[in-house]
Every structure is written in C-alpha cells, then in structure tokens.
Design a protein around this motif. Structure first.
Motif, short mmCIF file in Angstrom:
data_model
loop_
_atom_site.label_atom_id
_atom_site.label_comp_id
_atom_site.label_asym_id
_atom_site.label_seq_id
_atom_site.Cartn_x
_atom_site.Cartn_y
_atom_site.Cartn_z
N GLN A 207 -54.93 35.76 -4.26
CA GLN A 207 -54.56 36.62 -3.14
C GLN A 207 -53.08 36.50 -2.78
OE1 GLN A 207 -58.91 36.25 -0.90
NE2 GLN A 207 -57.07 35.70 0.21
N VAL A 208 -52.50 35.31 -3.00
CA VAL A 208 -51.15 35.06 -2.47
C VAL A 208 -50.08 34.89 -3.55
CG1 VAL A 208 -52.13 33.98 -0.40
CG2 VAL A 208 -51.51 32.54 -2.35
N ALA A 209 -50.45 34.89 -4.82
CA ALA A 209 -49.46 34.69 -5.89
C ALA A 209 -48.39 35.77 -5.85
CB ALA A 209 -50.16 34.68 -7.26
N ASN A 210 -47.16 35.38 -6.12
CA ASN A 210 -46.04 36.33 -6.07
C ASN A 210 -45.86 37.08 -7.37
OD1 ASN A 210 -45.02 35.82 -3.38
ND2 ASN A 210 -44.38 33.81 -4.12
N GLU A 211 -45.92 36.38 -8.49
CA GLU A 211 -45.69 37.01 -9.79
C GLU A 211 -46.96 37.74 -10.25
OE1 GLU A 211 -42.94 37.19 -11.57
OE2 GLU A 211 -41.80 36.08 -10.08
N PRO A 212 -46.84 39.02 -10.66
CA PRO A 212 -48.02 39.78 -11.12
C PRO A 212 -48.76 39.08 -12.26
CG PRO A 212 -46.16 41.24 -10.80
CD PRO A 212 -45.62 39.86 -10.64
N GLU A 213 -48.03 38.47 -13.19
CA GLU A 213 -48.66 37.78 -14.32
C GLU A 213 -49.48 36.58 -13.84
OE1 GLU A 213 -47.38 36.22 -18.77
OE2 GLU A 213 -45.96 36.02 -17.12
N VAL A 214 -48.96 35.89 -12.84
CA VAL A 214 -49.65 34.73 -12.27
C VAL A 214 -50.90 35.19 -11.51
CG1 VAL A 214 -49.47 32.82 -10.64
CG2 VAL A 214 -47.55 33.36 -12.14
N LYS A 215 -50.77 36.25 -10.74
CA LYS A 215 -51.92 36.80 -10.01
C LYS A 215 -53.04 37.18 -10.98
CE LYS A 215 -51.11 39.46 -6.48
NZ LYS A 215 -51.81 38.85 -5.31
N LYS A 262 -45.44 28.00 -8.86
CA LYS A 262 -45.30 26.82 -9.72
C LYS A 262 -46.34 25.76 -9.37
CE LYS A 262 -42.21 22.86 -10.42
NZ LYS A 262 -40.95 22.22 -9.98
N LEU A 263 -46.48 25.46 -8.08
CA LEU A 263 -47.44 24.44 -7.66
C LEU A 263 -48.88 24.89 -7.93
CD1 LEU A 263 -47.34 22.22 -4.52
CD2 LEU A 263 -49.44 23.43 -5.07
N MET A 264 -49.18 26.14 -7.62
CA MET A 264 -50.55 26.63 -7.82
C MET A 264 -50.92 26.64 -9.30
SD MET A 264 -51.04 29.63 -4.93
CE MET A 264 -49.69 30.67 -5.47
N MET A 265 -49.96 26.95 -10.17
CA MET A 265 -50.23 26.92 -11.61
C MET A 265 -50.50 25.49 -12.08
SD MET A 265 -50.28 29.94 -13.05
CE MET A 265 -50.10 29.46 -14.76
N TYR A 266 -49.72 24.52 -11.58
CA TYR A 266 -49.94 23.13 -11.97
C TYR A 266 -51.30 22.64 -11.47
CZ TYR A 266 -49.75 18.05 -11.98
OH TYR A 266 -50.06 16.73 -12.16
N CYS A 267 -51.64 22.99 -10.23
CA CYS A 267 -52.93 22.58 -9.68
C CYS A 267 -54.07 23.12 -10.54
CB CYS A 267 -53.06 23.09 -8.24
SG CYS A 267 -54.59 22.61 -7.42
N ASP A 308 -53.15 29.27 -22.00
CA ASP A 308 -52.48 30.48 -21.51
C ASP A 308 -51.65 30.16 -20.26
OD1 ASP A 308 -53.63 31.93 -23.53
OD2 ASP A 308 -55.22 32.80 -22.28
N GLY A 309 -52.18 29.29 -19.41
CA GLY A 309 -51.44 28.89 -18.21
C GLY A 309 -50.19 28.11 -18.56
N MET A 313 -46.29 28.92 -17.45
CA MET A 313 -45.43 27.94 -16.79
C MET A 313 -44.13 27.73 -17.56
SD MET A 313 -48.23 25.11 -15.50
CE MET A 313 -47.07 24.16 -14.53
N ALA A 314 -44.23 27.63 -18.89
CA ALA A 314 -43.04 27.44 -19.72
C ALA A 314 -42.13 28.66 -19.64
CB ALA A 314 -43.46 27.17 -21.16
N LYS A 315 -42.73 29.82 -19.66
CA LYS A 315 -41.97 31.08 -19.61
C LYS A 315 -41.15 31.18 -18.32
CE LYS A 315 -42.84 36.08 -19.30
NZ LYS A 315 -43.90 37.12 -19.31
N ASN A 316 -41.69 30.68 -17.21
CA ASN A 316 -41.02 30.78 -15.91
C ASN A 316 -40.18 29.55 -15.55
OD1 ASN A 316 -42.00 33.35 -14.31
ND2 ASN A 316 -43.78 32.61 -15.46
#
Length: 333
Positions: A207-215, A262-267, A308-309, A313-316
């Motif tokens: 709901q809160v992710a900023n990047e469309p790819e992350v969402k 970044k934090l949500m992806m690591y979590c 994939d995650g 993370m590496a890309k960003n």
C-alpha cells in the motif's frame, strides 16, 4: 593476558549480518513505539529497542578495534515516525514476536560459527535476551487472547511402530492418505501462522511502497503468502484439523509509508530466508510422501521470489555487500 585472535571470516560475516538485522529492527521499533496506544506493549518495545542499541554499540566497538568499516545498515532516513498507523493494534507485538523467533535461530547458528571468546559471549547474551523478549511477547498476546494455539490432540496411550510402507502413503489414488502426525502438524501450523502475519505485513508494504516495481513485488509476495496459507490449510482440513486464525494484526487503509522501500525490501528478504529454513525442516521431518513434494514446491516459489527481490535491491543500490574475501586472481594480475 593473552592477545585476542583476529576476527575470522565467519565471525566478521555473522557480525555484519547481525548489524543489518538489528538496525532494521531498531528503526521499525521506533515507528511502532511512537504508534503504540497500549502501555504494556510500548514498554516491551522500548526495553527491546534500548537493548538493541546497546548491542549495536558492542558490535561497532568490536569492528572498530579490528580496523573494520562499520556497515551502513538502516538509519533514521529509513523510518518516518509521525505518519498514520499502517497496522491495527496487536500487530506490533505479533510482528516483534516473529522477528525474535528469526533472531533466536540466527543467534544460535552464529554462536556455532564463533570461536573467539568475546564473540561467543556476545551471541550467548543475544540469544538469552532474544528469548526473553519472545517470552514477553507470547505472554502479552495470550493475555489479550490474540495468539491462536496449535490444535489439541489426544494423548498417546501406547507406543506405535509403522508397519510396511503404508505409513508413508501420500500419492496412491487408490489408498486413503493417513492423517497427519503431530510432527507434520507442527511444521505446517507454523508455516500457516507465519504466512498469515507475513501476508498482512506485506499487504501494508504494498500500500505504501514508492517505487512501482517495488509495489508490484510486494503484491506478488502477498499472493504467494496467500497461496501457501491456502495450500497448507487444505492439508489440515483433509485431516479434519482446524487451521489457525486471529482477530488482530491487520493492515489499515493508510497509504503513507512509515519505512523506506529499501528497509521494506530487506525485511521481506529476511522473512523469505526464514521461510526457506523453516520449509527445509518441515520437508526433512515429513514422512507422508506427498508432503515433501508440496513443501519443496513451496520452497522453490519462495527462493524465486527472494531472488527477484535481490535483483530489485541491487538495481536500486539498496543491497549492501557483506565483507569480501580477497580476490587472489585479481591480486596476482
């Protein structure tokens, strides 16, 4: 007094991993503490937060004394404390319980990889502290009647031994599958329970992710958790076993991010690793032949999702590299 040995590669690697995990937990607790409206829950989180800061200082001092760079980990930039609640009441302690469960496993593993006395002592203390917080979380959740318990079972009155191969039957269309045993129930129940919470966590992230790819990635993760819960629940129902459920710990309708992408992806990556480890144990201890196949298929899905995650993370530029061993081929050029 005997001089300390230099940190081994294993000890440096595990300290780096611990620093990443503890700084993530530190930032997430800062948000949940600010949002807490229950005094006991707030007290548990504040005490945990304070101890984490102390242990992070211990790790920093060890690394400084060895001449090693301090990792970046997760900083004040990765948390927005004053934003609206992203999760309902009870989620904070249920999530902290899950994080402590992960930490207990990590610290126990890292303890077995430590050789220097001060590093061994650090992981012993971390293990005891983590278990203590876990117990507090369980007591709190049970007192508030939001922590479901595994299904009841009749106590065995005699010792039984499997005869023939029917006990392992799972695929034969012409024979009835035996009911799940308690060991199999334990691992499946644990997977259902953690994925229900994980599904709510990642729903909020989506709901809160900023990047469309992350969402998009988080939405995919929510569907994966939902599939795991559905598949394993079906196995329970086939043996007339009630799956776990709870009334608390849901995502709200907020769309304001309390944490960085970044934090949500690591979590999420940390939860994937935990899921793979738990899945491997469940596979090893399942004796009905259809269960390991189901669990291995799930593990493949989790592994692919986690991979994939890692690429996102590496890309960003969010994937902090662990300390490297020397590249001897490069040094000899």
């Amino acid at each position: 007094m005997a001089q300390k040995h230099a940190l081994s590669s294993s000890e440096l690697g595990t300290l780096w991993m611990t620093y990443q995990e503890k700084t993530m937990k530190q930032r997430m607790l800062e948000y949940f503490i600010e949002q807490a409206d229950d005094n006991r829950a707030k007290e548990i989180m504040q005490n945990t937060h304070m101890k984490i800061i102390n242990y992070l200082e211990d790790i920093k001092n060890i690394l400084k004394n060895e001449g090693a760079i301090i990792p970046v980990g997760y900083t004040e930039k990765d948390v927005n404390i004053g934003v609206p609640k992203l999760y309902d009441n009870m989620f904070d302690i249920m999530f902290l319980r899950l994080l402590q469960e992960i930490s207990v496993g990590l610290h126990s593993l890292h303890l077995s990889m430590a050789y220097r006395k001060d590093i061994v002592l650090l992981y012993k203390e971390l293990t005891a502290f983590t278990q203590s917080v876990y117990d507090e979380c369980v007591d709190y959740l049970q007192a508030n009647d939001v922590l479901p318990c595994p299904p009841a079972v009749s106590m065995p009155k005699s010792v039984e031994f499997a005869t023939g191969t029917n006990y392992m039957s799972g695929f034969n269309l012409f024979s009835e599958k035996r009911a799940l045993n308690t060991v199999e129930v334990a691992h499946l129940y644990h997977a259902i329970e953690t994925n229900i919470l994980g599904m709510q966590l990642i729903t909020g992230f989506a709901q809160v992710a900023n990047e469309p790819e992350v969402k998009k990635y988080f939405i995919k993760g929510k569907e994966l958790s939902k599939k795991i819960v559905t598949d394993y629940t079906q196995l329970f129902l086939q043996s007339d076993i009630q799956p776990p459920s709870t009334w608390g710990a849901n995502a709200t309708d907020s769309k304001v991010a309390p944490f960085s992408d970044k934090l949500m992806m690591y979590c999420t990556s940390l939860l994937c690793s935990f899921g793979l480890g738990s899945n491997a144990l469940g596979t090893a201890f399942s004796l009905r032949t259809d269960l390991p196949v189901k669990l291995v298929s799930t593990a493949k899905d989790i592994l692919t999702y986690g991979h994939d995650g890692g690429k996102i993370m590496a890309k960003n530029g969010w994937l902090e590299e662990p300390p490297q061993m020397q590249d001897r081929n490069d040094l000899t050029k």
